[in-house]
Write a protein that holds these residues in place. Structure first.
Motif, PDB file in Angstrom:
ATOM      1  N   ARG A  93      -0.740  79.680   8.133  1.00  0.00           N
ATOM      2  CA  ARG A  93       0.876  79.855   8.203  1.00  0.00           C
ATOM      3  C   ARG A  93       1.385  78.491   8.230  1.00  0.00           C
ATOM      4  N   PRO A  94       1.729  77.923   7.096  1.00  0.00           N
ATOM      5  CA  PRO A  94       2.308  76.496   6.780  1.00  0.00           C
ATOM      6  C   PRO A  94       3.551  76.254   7.760  1.00  0.00           C
ATOM      7  N   ALA A  95       3.600  74.969   7.775  1.00  0.00           N
ATOM      8  CA  ALA A  95       4.532  74.391   9.029  1.00  0.00           C
ATOM      9  C   ALA A  95       4.934  72.978   8.454  1.00  0.00           C
ATOM     10  N   ALA A  96       6.049  72.569   9.239  1.00  0.00           N
ATOM     11  CA  ALA A  96       6.474  70.972   8.721  1.00  0.00           C
ATOM     12  C   ALA A  96       7.089  70.498   9.892  1.00  0.00           C
ATOM     13  N   SER A  97       7.507  69.350   9.828  1.00  0.00           N
ATOM     14  CA  SER A  97       8.252  68.401  10.780  1.00  0.00           C
ATOM     15  C   SER A  97       9.684  69.014  10.927  1.00  0.00           C
ATOM     16  N   MET A  98       9.741  69.173  12.366  1.00  0.00           N
ATOM     17  CA  MET A  98      11.308  69.600  12.692  1.00  0.00           C
ATOM     18  C   MET A  98      12.216  68.278  13.085  1.00  0.00           C
ATOM     19  N   LYS A  99      11.512  67.130  12.898  1.00  0.00           N
ATOM     20  CA  LYS A  99      12.221  65.748  13.292  1.00  0.00           C
ATOM     21  C   LYS A  99      13.057  65.489  12.365  1.00  0.00           C
ATOM     22  N   LEU A 105      11.230  75.975   0.666  1.00  0.00           N
ATOM     23  CA  LEU A 105      10.932  76.791  -0.448  1.00  0.00           C
ATOM     24  C   LEU A 105       9.496  77.087  -0.390  1.00  0.00           C
ATOM     25  N   ALA A 106       8.613  75.838  -0.384  1.00  0.00           N
ATOM     26  CA  ALA A 106       7.081  76.095  -0.607  1.00  0.00           C
ATOM     27  C   ALA A 106       6.724  76.657   0.655  1.00  0.00           C
ATOM     28  N   ILE A 107       7.126  76.263   1.631  1.00  0.00           N
ATOM     29  CA  ILE A 107       6.462  76.725   3.049  1.00  0.00           C
ATOM     30  C   ILE A 107       6.874  78.300   3.254  1.00  0.00           C
ATOM     31  N   HIS A 108       8.033  78.858   2.838  1.00  0.00           N
ATOM     32  CA  HIS A 108       8.342  80.071   2.951  1.00  0.00           C
ATOM     33  C   HIS A 108       7.526  80.794   1.616  1.00  0.00           C
ATOM     34  N   GLU A 109       7.371  80.329   0.726  1.00  0.00           N
ATOM     35  CA  GLU A 109       6.721  81.108  -0.115  1.00  0.00           C
ATOM     36  C   GLU A 109       5.344  81.350   0.030  1.00  0.00           C
ATOM     37  N   ARG A 110       4.732  80.203   0.747  1.00  0.00           N
ATOM     38  CA  ARG A 110       3.383  80.368   1.263  1.00  0.00           C
ATOM     39  C   ARG A 110       3.079  80.990   2.651  1.00  0.00           C
ATOM     40  N   GLY A 111       4.140  81.739   3.163  1.00  0.00           N
ATOM     41  CA  GLY A 111       4.079  82.722   4.364  1.00  0.00           C
ATOM     42  C   GLY A 111       4.317  81.796   5.422  1.00  0.00           C
ATOM     43  N   GLY A 112       4.849  80.628   5.412  1.00  0.00           N
ATOM     44  CA  GLY A 112       5.084  79.747   6.904  1.00  0.00           C
ATOM     45  C   GLY A 112       6.388  79.692   7.237  1.00  0.00           C
ATOM     46  N   GLY A 113       6.428  78.907   8.128  1.00  0.00           N
ATOM     47  CA  GLY A 113       7.944  78.689   8.724  1.00  0.00           C
ATOM     48  C   GLY A 113       8.006  77.420   9.888  1.00  0.00           C
ATOM     49  N   ARG A 114       8.921  77.457  10.811  1.00  0.00           N
ATOM     50  CA  ARG A 114       8.955  76.656  11.875  1.00  0.00           C
ATOM     51  C   ARG A 114       7.872  76.644  12.677  1.00  0.00           C
ATOM     52  N   GLY A 152       7.082  79.032  15.665  1.00  0.00           N
ATOM     53  CA  GLY A 152       7.784  80.599  14.954  1.00  0.00           C
ATOM     54  C   GLY A 152       6.859  80.933  14.335  1.00  0.00           C
ATOM     55  N   ARG A 153       7.030  81.180  12.919  1.00  0.00           N
ATOM     56  CA  ARG A 153       6.400  81.615  11.807  1.00  0.00           C
ATOM     57  C   ARG A 153       5.353  80.615  11.352  1.00  0.00           C
ATOM     58  N   GLY A 154       5.452  79.479  11.828  1.00  0.00           N
ATOM     59  CA  GLY A 154       4.628  78.278  11.469  1.00  0.00           C
ATOM     60  C   GLY A 154       3.223  78.205  12.380  1.00  0.00           C
ATOM     61  N   GLY A 155       2.231  77.878  11.781  1.00  0.00           N
ATOM     62  CA  GLY A 155       0.991  78.150  12.658  1.00  0.00           C
ATOM     63  C   GLY A 155       0.580  76.952  13.806  1.00  0.00           C
ATOM     64  N   ILE A 156       1.570  76.339  14.383  1.00  0.00           N
ATOM     65  CA  ILE A 156       1.140  75.353  15.228  1.00  0.00           C
ATOM     66  C   ILE A 156       2.337  75.161  16.224  1.00  0.00           C
ATOM     67  N   ALA A 157       2.023  74.953  17.495  1.00  0.00           N
ATOM     68  CA  ALA A 157       2.949  74.748  18.444  1.00  0.00           C
ATOM     69  C   ALA A 157       4.040  73.772  18.079  1.00  0.00           C
ATOM     70  N   GLU A 158       5.292  73.798  18.748  1.00  0.00           N
ATOM     71  CA  GLU A 158       6.171  72.834  18.592  1.00  0.00           C
ATOM     72  C   GLU A 158       5.796  71.725  19.441  1.00  0.00           C
TER      73      GLU A 158
END
Length: 332
Positions: free
Chosen positions: A123-129, A226-235, A238-244
């Motif tokens: 579940r891909p994720a990325a920085s919320m900073k 767009l890439a993260i949503h396409e690969r099934g991830g998110g924040r 949330g839908r991203g596979g790492i804790a905030e």
């Protein structure tokens, strides 16, 4: 169950990034000694998209990276290069071997033991900073819904599946938007294809809703959701596979500029960076770069830190930068 081994990707090239890469590697080895993955330094190669040789020259920075266990791996610049160097993080994914990965911007420090982390890389994720840097909806439209909706539709996604409904309609935080300072996934080749396709669509064939939008330097951050949503991830969280709060929090700091590191980072991050910078072999190389020399070793860091209360920082980063400049402490 033994911890999952995963790889790290950063970009290294001549100039500022080669110095930042050495600090990243030093903090990784000092603060995450049990982490067992591979540190890949993706290095753009000379070609028509680079007016000068972008490779890290032979010398102390390259030697220290090797000493710290980094693998310097070449990649070709086919679409971005000098005109849009942020594209390195898209094309540099080709330097990764198969397997789970985290990309970090080179101006990042590792501040905690990565071997202890639990991450669901599927579940891909990325920085919320991030701040509300892009898009910039105009008074008479298109609005956030129209801009993000058009982009997700172009990539086969649904805007409704990306919304954080805790925020009101047309508030920028409602929409999936990241800082591209870190992102993670399970399959670097598939992630790279999705990220590159989104970026090239936005740059070369954008929907009409983007007609009034400025894309430089925000192209990577427009394409990443767009890439993260396409690969099934998110924040994260949330839908991203790492804790905030793991990256950009307990285990890493995206410092971006030495004055900002000292002005804003929590105590544990400063302690982690300074401890990793202390060994003589590391110090001799880091001192070649003026911002490191002045802030890590000559006291400017302590001066910048004394100007701010980390519990009550200005809401806008620009106010922090302005005060540092007034005090003669700004350096990039």
């Amino acid at each position: 169950m033994p911890p999952v081994s995963w790889n790290i990707l950063i970009i290294g090239q001549a100039g500022r990034l080669m110095h930042e890469a050495t600090l990243f590697a030093a903090t990784l080895r000092h603060n995450a000694p049990r982490w067992s993955g591979r540190l890949i330094v993706a290095e753009p190669q000379p070609g028509p998209l680079w007016p000068a040789d972008p490779r890290i020259p032979e010398g102390p920075q390259r030697d220290l990276l090797h000493h710290l266990g980094a693998e310097i791996v070449p990649f070709e610049s086919r679409h971005f290069g000098h005109a849009y160097p942020q594209g390195n993080k898209i094309e540099g994914l080709a330097a990764l071997p198969d397997g789970t990965f985290v990309f970090f911007d080179t101006d990042t420090a590792i501040t905690g033991e990565l071997a202890d982390l639990e991450i669901d890389f599927t579940r891909p994720a990325a920085s919320m900073k991030r701040e509300n840097t892009w898009p910039d909806p105009q008074l008479y439209g298109p609005d956030y819904n129209e801009i993000w909706g058009a982009l997700h539709a172009r990539r086969g996604g649904r805007l409704a599946d990306t919304l954080d409904t805790r925020w009101p309609d047309n508030h920028w935080r409602r929409y999936l938007y990241f800082n591209a300072g870190w992102f993670l996934g399970a399959d670097p080749a598939a992630f790279q294809r999705a990220f590159e396709a989104a970026a090239l669509m936005i740059r070369d064939d954008p929907p009409d809703a983007l007609a009034s939008q400025i894309l430089d330097p925000w192209l990577d951050q427009a394409a990443l959701p767009l890439a993260i949503h396409e690969r099934g991830g998110g924040r994260p969280g949330g839908r991203g596979g790492i804790a905030e709060g793991v990256f950009d929090g307990s285990h890493s700091v995206h410092w971006r500029a030495m004055p900002l590191l000292y002005a804003t980072a929590p105590d544990h991050a400063i302690e982690a960076v300074e401890a990793a910078s202390r060994p003589n072999r590391v110090k001799k190389v880091l001192k070649d770069y003026e911002p490191f020399r002045r802030f890590l070793y000559q006291g400017k860091g302590a001066r910048a830190r004394a100007l701010f209360d980390r519990a009550d920082l200005p809401r806008k980063e620009q106010a922090i930068r302005n005060r540092l400049r007034r005090e003669g402490l700004w350096m990039r």
